[in-house]
Design a protein around this motif. Structure first.
Motif, PDB file in Angstrom:
ATOM      1  N   LEU A   1     -15.163 -38.538 -35.936  1.00  0.00           N
ATOM      2  CA  LEU A   1     -15.914 -38.531 -34.678  1.00  0.00           C
ATOM      3  C   LEU A   1     -16.300 -37.115 -34.256  1.00  0.00           C
ATOM      4  O   LEU A   1     -17.299 -36.916 -33.564  1.00  0.00           O
ATOM      5  CB  LEU A   1     -15.095 -39.198 -33.571  1.00  0.00           C
ATOM      6  N   GLN A   2     -15.510 -36.133 -34.680  1.00  0.00           N
ATOM      7  CA  GLN A   2     -15.796 -34.744 -34.333  1.00  0.00           C
ATOM      8  C   GLN A   2     -16.615 -34.029 -35.411  1.00  0.00           C
ATOM      9  O   GLN A   2     -16.890 -32.831 -35.287  1.00  0.00           O
ATOM     10  CB  GLN A   2     -14.485 -33.982 -34.112  1.00  0.00           C
TER      11      GLN A   2
ATOM     12  N   LEU B   1     -12.293 -46.122 -26.578  1.00  0.00           N
ATOM     13  CA  LEU B   1     -13.306 -45.160 -27.001  1.00  0.00           C
ATOM     14  C   LEU B   1     -13.748 -44.372 -25.775  1.00  0.00           C
ATOM     15  O   LEU B   1     -14.130 -44.953 -24.755  1.00  0.00           O
ATOM     16  CB  LEU B   1     -14.498 -45.875 -27.625  1.00  0.00           C
TER      17      LEU B   1
ATOM     18  N   LEU C   1     -21.797 -36.584 -37.144  1.00  0.00           N
ATOM     19  CA  LEU C   1     -21.782 -37.525 -36.030  1.00  0.00           C
ATOM     20  C   LEU C   1     -22.228 -36.848 -34.737  1.00  0.00           C
ATOM     21  O   LEU C   1     -22.901 -37.467 -33.904  1.00  0.00           O
ATOM     22  CB  LEU C   1     -20.388 -38.129 -35.861  1.00  0.00           C
ATOM     23  N   GLN C   2     -21.884 -35.592 -34.560  1.00  0.00           N
ATOM     24  CA  GLN C   2     -22.335 -34.870 -33.372  1.00  0.00           C
ATOM     25  C   GLN C   2     -23.861 -34.822 -33.327  1.00  0.00           C
ATOM     26  O   GLN C   2     -24.470 -34.971 -32.263  1.00  0.00           O
ATOM     27  CB  GLN C   2     -21.765 -33.448 -33.368  1.00  0.00           C
TER      28      GLN C   2
ATOM     29  N   LEU D   1      -9.917 -41.016 -38.081  1.00  0.00           N
ATOM     30  CA  LEU D   1     -11.117 -41.507 -37.403  1.00  0.00           C
ATOM     31  C   LEU D   1     -11.613 -40.489 -36.380  1.00  0.00           C
ATOM     32  O   LEU D   1     -12.819 -40.270 -36.236  1.00  0.00           O
ATOM     33  CB  LEU D   1     -10.823 -42.846 -36.727  1.00  0.00           C
ATOM     34  N   ASN D   2     -10.689 -39.844 -35.689  1.00  0.00           N
ATOM     35  CA  ASN D   2     -11.092 -38.829 -34.716  1.00  0.00           C
ATOM     36  C   ASN D   2     -11.668 -37.592 -35.401  1.00  0.00           C
ATOM     37  O   ASN D   2     -12.569 -36.935 -34.861  1.00  0.00           O
ATOM     38  CB  ASN D   2      -9.909 -38.454 -33.826  1.00  0.00           C
TER      39      ASN D   2
ATOM     40  N   PRO E   1     -16.666 -37.321 -28.489  1.00  0.00           N
ATOM     41  CA  PRO E   1     -16.168 -38.692 -28.698  1.00  0.00           C
ATOM     42  C   PRO E   1     -14.737 -38.676 -29.230  1.00  0.00           C
ATOM     43  O   PRO E   1     -14.361 -37.804 -30.017  1.00  0.00           O
ATOM     44  CB  PRO E   1     -17.136 -39.255 -29.739  1.00  0.00           C
ATOM     45  N   ARG E   2     -13.928 -39.632 -28.794  1.00  0.00           N
ATOM     46  CA  ARG E   2     -12.551 -39.733 -29.269  1.00  0.00           C
ATOM     47  C   ARG E   2     -12.094 -41.181 -29.184  1.00  0.00           C
ATOM     48  O   ARG E   2     -12.592 -41.952 -28.361  1.00  0.00           O
ATOM     49  CB  ARG E   2     -11.620 -38.818 -28.481  1.00  0.00           C
ATOM     50  N   LEU E   3     -11.149 -41.506 -30.040  1.00  0.00           N
ATOM     51  CA  LEU E   3     -10.706 -42.886 -30.190  1.00  0.00           C
ATOM     52  C   LEU E   3      -9.188 -42.949 -30.125  1.00  0.00           C
ATOM     53  O   LEU E   3      -8.497 -42.103 -30.694  1.00  0.00           O
ATOM     54  CB  LEU E   3     -11.190 -43.440 -31.538  1.00  0.00           C
TER      55      LEU E   3
ATOM     56  N   LEU F   1     -25.167 -38.199 -32.143  1.00  0.00           N
ATOM     57  CA  LEU F   1     -25.008 -38.374 -30.698  1.00  0.00           C
ATOM     58  C   LEU F   1     -26.050 -37.572 -29.927  1.00  0.00           C
ATOM     59  O   LEU F   1     -26.609 -38.040 -28.929  1.00  0.00           O
ATOM     60  CB  LEU F   1     -23.599 -37.950 -30.271  1.00  0.00           C
TER      61      LEU F   1
ATOM     62  N   LEU G   1     -15.936 -40.772 -24.328  1.00  0.00           N
ATOM     63  CA  LEU G   1     -16.868 -39.676 -24.583  1.00  0.00           C
ATOM     64  C   LEU G   1     -17.363 -39.139 -23.248  1.00  0.00           C
ATOM     65  O   LEU G   1     -17.067 -39.695 -22.188  1.00  0.00           O
ATOM     66  CB  LEU G   1     -18.027 -40.108 -25.485  1.00  0.00           C
TER      67      LEU G   1
END
Length: 264
Positions: free
Chosen positions: A120-121, A164, A125-126, A116-117, A152-154, A129, A166
């Protein structure tokens, strides 16, 4: 459910394959729809070749590990088992999907924190954002463009909680403001996502509970799978658990013949 349609279309295009040939053709057809698959097995159960040629499958079972439906999004484990499937054979040969009766299946997903991370990277997704606009009170629209969410990181935590985090970055001064949200997650009545005991911190300072409630209050009513019912999709979550740095979800899915999703 597109995977099952791909299975049927591929098998019918090749006439009347049987046995392990059916399973291999089905697996190859699904693999072609994925960016990548570390392991994938498909089992097609059918009473007769005639039923297959008439658009009926008794059961389809799919099991996979390390599946990438899109780039940078990895599903650690995936399993699907369908009820009997009936499709319109004429529509399928025209490249369309039309069900003669609702399609039902049980589905199991396991998503790992590390995967998932990675998503997010991802570059995609960037970009999403960076497209978000954030304005401080009193700022003009032009000034709002100087801020963007980054990094972002989870973290998946015990007791079905997650964190969550960021950063809000000032693109002019390069200053960053860390933001963290820790919240418990539960599913009520199989469809309603509930956010439990949320804690929001901004630059290390806890946001007052009443402010946080006003921020999240309107969100709860929109976090329901029942919103999909207008599109002919029924989903019910049977199991939702965070354990061993993984998110484990079991759900029941039903697709009505009238669903516009079948036309896409």
């Amino acid at each position: 459910m597109d995977a099952i349609a791909v299975v049927l279309a591929s098998l019918l295009a090749l006439g009347s394959p049987v046995g392990v040939v059916v399973d291999k053709l089905a697996a190859d057809a699904i693999r072609d729809q994925l960016v990548a698959a570390e392991a994938l097995q498909v089992r097609v159960d059918n009473a007769s070749t005639l039923q297959l040629l008439n658009g009926r499958l008794e059961r389809v079972r799919i099991a996979g590990q390390g599946l990438y439906p899109v780039a940078d999004f990895r599903i650690n484990r995936f399993a699907l088992e369908s009820d009997p499937i009936d499709v319109s054979i004429g529509a399928l040969r025209r490249g369309e999907i039309a069900l003669d009766r609702p399609l039902q299946a049980a589905m199991h997903l396991e998503l790992r924190e590390a995967d998932l991370n990675q998503f997010l990277q991802s570059a995609w997704l960037q970009q999403q954002l960076q497209a978000l606009e954030f304005a401080l009170p009193g700022q003009t629209a032009r000034e709002a463009n100087r801020y963007e969410f980054t990094n972002p990181r989870l973290a998946l935590l015990p007791d079905n909680r997650l964190q969550l985090a960021l950063d809000l970055q000032d693109t002019v001064s390069a200053d960053t403001l860390p933001i963290e949200l820790e919240v418990g997650v539960a599913i009520a009545s199989g469809h309603q996502l509930q956010l439990l005991d949320p804690v929001l911190t901004v630059d290390g300072q806890v946001v007052p509970a009443q402010v946080l409630r006003s921020l999240l209050g309107g969100m709860q009513s929109r976090l329901s799978l029942r919103q999909l019912e207008d599109s002919g999709i029924g989903m019910r979550v049977l199991q939702f658990a965070i354990q061993d740095n993984s998110l484990d979800i079991v759900m029941f899915v039903k697709v009505e013949p009238s669903s516009p999703w079948l036309m896409e």
